[in-house]
Design an enzyme around this catalytic site. Sequence first.
Site, PDB file in Angstrom:
ATOM      1  N   HIS A  41       0.748  -1.098  -0.240  1.00 52.79           N
ATOM      2  CA  HIS A  41      -0.063  -0.038  -0.060  1.00 52.79           C
ATOM      3  C   HIS A  41       0.838   1.207   0.009  1.00 52.79           C
ATOM      4  CE1 HIS A  41      -3.760  -2.374   1.482  1.00 52.79           C
ATOM      5  NE2 HIS A  41      -3.804  -2.301   0.060  1.00 52.79           N
ATOM      6  N   ARG A  74      -4.084  -1.254 -15.727  1.00 48.51           N
ATOM      7  CA  ARG A  74      -3.920  -2.250 -14.778  1.00 48.51           C
ATOM      8  C   ARG A  74      -4.952  -2.496 -14.003  1.00 48.51           C
ATOM      9  NH1 ARG A  74       1.973  -0.942 -15.685  1.00 48.51           N
ATOM     10  NH2 ARG A  74       2.911  -2.978 -16.281  1.00 48.51           N
ATOM     11  N   ARG A  80      -7.250  -3.994 -19.033  1.00 47.34           N
ATOM     12  CA  ARG A  80      -6.692  -5.449 -18.606  1.00 47.34           C
ATOM     13  C   ARG A  80      -7.531  -5.895 -17.666  1.00 47.34           C
ATOM     14  NH1 ARG A  80      -0.636  -6.801 -17.009  1.00 47.34           N
ATOM     15  NH2 ARG A  80      -1.230  -5.944 -14.972  1.00 47.34           N
ATOM     16  N   GLU A 101       2.375 -12.918 -22.937  1.00 48.49           N
ATOM     17  CA  GLU A 101       3.492 -12.765 -21.815  1.00 48.49           C
ATOM     18  C   GLU A 101       3.917 -14.170 -21.105  1.00 48.49           C
ATOM     19  OE1 GLU A 101       1.975 -10.468 -18.321  1.00 48.49           O
ATOM     20  OE2 GLU A 101      -0.226 -11.445 -18.600  1.00 48.49           O
ATOM     21  N   ASN A 129       7.457  -7.697 -19.524  1.00 53.26           N
ATOM     22  CA  ASN A 129       7.645  -8.022 -18.118  1.00 53.26           C
ATOM     23  C   ASN A 129       7.817  -9.401 -17.690  1.00 53.26           C
ATOM     24  OD1 ASN A 129       7.768  -5.282 -18.446  1.00 53.26           O
ATOM     25  ND2 ASN A 129       6.260  -4.950 -17.112  1.00 53.26           N
ATOM     26  N   ASP A 130       6.748 -10.036 -17.941  1.00 55.95           N
ATOM     27  CA  ASP A 130       6.377 -11.540 -17.625  1.00 55.95           C
ATOM     28  C   ASP A 130       7.198 -12.425 -18.602  1.00 55.95           C
ATOM     29  OD1 ASP A 130       5.146 -11.617 -15.083  1.00 55.95           O
ATOM     30  OD2 ASP A 130       3.428 -10.674 -15.890  1.00 55.95           O
ATOM     31  N   ARG A 170      11.037 -11.839 -11.390  1.00 53.83           N
ATOM     32  CA  ARG A 170      11.117 -10.190 -11.835  1.00 53.83           C
ATOM     33  C   ARG A 170      11.299  -9.571 -10.535  1.00 53.83           C
ATOM     34  NH1 ARG A 170       5.359  -8.687 -14.281  1.00 53.83           N
ATOM     35  NH2 ARG A 170       5.584  -6.855 -13.615  1.00 53.83           N
ATOM     36  N   CYS A 229       3.151  -3.339 -24.373  1.00 52.48           N
ATOM     37  CA  CYS A 229       2.813  -2.732 -23.346  1.00 52.48           C
ATOM     38  C   CYS A 229       3.841  -3.243 -22.109  1.00 52.48           C
ATOM     39  CB  CYS A 229       1.417  -2.787 -22.726  1.00 52.48           C
ATOM     40  SG  CYS A 229       1.052  -4.511 -22.152  1.00 52.48           S
TER      41      CYS A 229
HETATM   42  C1  PEP Z   1       4.025  -7.517 -18.572  1.00 57.30           C
HETATM   43  O1  PEP Z   1       4.180  -8.626 -17.903  1.00 57.30           O
HETATM   44  O2  PEP Z   1       4.972  -7.227 -19.543  1.00 57.30           O
HETATM   45  C2  PEP Z   1       3.087  -6.535 -18.093  1.00 57.30           C
HETATM   46  C3  PEP Z   1       2.929  -5.190 -18.762  1.00 57.30           C
HETATM   47  O3  PEP Z   1       2.220  -6.689 -17.297  1.00 57.30           O
HETATM   48  P1  PEP Z   1       2.501  -6.451 -15.602  1.00 57.30           P
HETATM   49  O4  PEP Z   1       3.929  -5.843 -15.603  1.00 57.30           O
HETATM   50  O5  PEP Z   1       1.618  -5.802 -15.112  1.00 57.30           O
HETATM   51  O6  PEP Z   1       2.612  -8.046 -15.173  1.00 57.30           O
HETATM   52 MG    MG Z   2       2.256  -9.014 -16.897  1.00 54.91          MG
END
Ligand code: PEP
Ligand code: MG
Length: 589
Positions: free
Chosen positions: A194, A301, A337, A434, A457-458, A468, A505
């Site tokens: 938070h 998100r 999303r 992802e 990212n994922d 990550r 994204c």
């Molecule tokens: C990702 O996984 O690249 C992504 C944009 O989603 P998040 O970072 O919210 O998992």
């Molecule tokens: Mg992701």
Amino acid sequence: MSRFLEGVGASAGRALGPVRWIDWDIPLVPHRTIRPEEVEDEVERFGQARAHALEYVGHLQAETTRRIGTFEGKVFESQAMMIEDPDVVQGTLRYIRDNYICAERAFEWQVMEMRIRMQEAAHAMLVDRLADLHDVRVRVLSHLLGHSDPSDLVVEGEEPSVLVGAELPPSMAARLDPEHILAVVLSGGSRGAHGVILARALGIPVVLAVGSQLQSIEQDSRLLVDGRTGEIRVNPSPQEVEGFHRAVAQASHRREMLQKLAGRPTETVDGVHTTVQANLDLPHEVQEAVRLGADGVGLFRSEFLVIGRREVPDEEDQYNAYRTVLEAFPGREVTLRTFDIGGDKFPLFLALPPEDNPYLGWRAIRICLDMPDLFVNQLRAAARAAEAGNLRLLIPFVTTVDELKRTRDLLMEVYASLGMVDGGTRIPLGLMVETPAAVETLDLFAPYVDFVSLGTNDLTQYVLAVDRGNAKLSKLYDPLHPALVRMYRRVAEQSARHSIDLSVCGELAGDPIGVAVLLGLGYRKFSVALTGLPEIREIIRHVSTKDLKRLVGQLDRAESGEDIRGPVRSYLADRGALAEQASVGLSEE
Ligand code: PEP
Ligand code: MG
């Protein structure tokens, strides 16, 4: 001497300032037994302390709602829940009545028991909530012991500084003044905690998960912090400080200049039009996205609306949030999303067993399909809000075609229940690419999706087997690893073959070198965090897609991410696109 520390960047921005340690220690609670005739007085004192804490939390919620937004204010709901937790309340009363223990000691024992239960659960959601529990514990104890409220400390005037500590208690975060607190550096923390959510909403740079190295920072140190990369320089050298000031001056000059260009299209020097959209965590950020001239929203998100909530979110609350974002971008795409909960982001209304591997566990679309009430609620809110603009729905963490088909079926049912039946899907449905499974079988998904969005990212963590959020592994977490670049190429080729709208994204799109590589691979649509948006548009305006296609094509045999980064960095530098990055000097050792 200047020293280098590294954590995980959780809120972008750079800052330089003296260290100020977060003073949020548990007050020393003396052991005091009471006489039987004092029992009711202690019960009364405990009741008053709880009432005070509840009132304080209510005040913080109202203040945060006013300063930041309704959803941000709701982070204090979980603290209210802890103050009223029947186990803690009844347990404290039992200690007072049966063991003749004073209220503060009885409460302290109960909270310690609760803390042990939460730690033993080792569940991401519960571990995140430890900062909330700490907050409640300090507040109630301070009241019982007659101390002043510790969160007052951060609002008292001192010279602007970098706040450093183990965690950022939400009640402290809510009161931070960005003019006084230049950045926050934590040994623990997580993006979904938070306090971190609130600091991000206030635009304060945050680096977390620095670990035990944080203890090596001396009281009178100065820190140079980069909240995007997670890099920290302790006692920077005069040259590094000069580099920082130069970069800040250039950045502010550049921002002003870029602001003037906000309405202009983002075209490369060879005349290729690109789309640069915004990533949003919370609805109120949409105003800034509009101001920066974003071409809509490529990733909203939605899970940040529910993290820390103790009740399943109301359809009406969600409808209002989605509508606010759509109305801010008339006619532009807004990509919502669906809840990407799980992993490190859990709402309180889900009672979950601990998982050994939460990132490989019950997450996102898996939870939504298992909890149709939760999912249908969101789909209904989205379908209703869609009337207000150009909404698209993006489904996260998909690994099987069946998940997408079931989502489509549910959406059809929602249209029917809302009297919106006309035979076809109204809201474009997208697949978040992802997971390696989604990359490998994109052709199988093609008949069921209207668009795809690459989540670097994922994908990076799943392809490279690197968590990550683990700062220790950050050197291995490389979204430009050749394995990933090859996958990005295949995703672009498959999307073109099946005529599917494609965007990116993940954070790679917000990295100057990353966006250049993606342009070279054929990507034309990007969605980036607000802090990087003007910069990315400017980088695109400096490059030629023909040059980048040739350059990236030559890197097919690259053995490492650095083999790819080096030539692309040189190209950008030659084109004068990297002016600001080159002079920051934080990442160049
Ligand atoms: C990702 O996984 O690249 C992504 C944009 O989603 P998040 O970072 O919210 O998992
Ligand atoms: Mg992701």
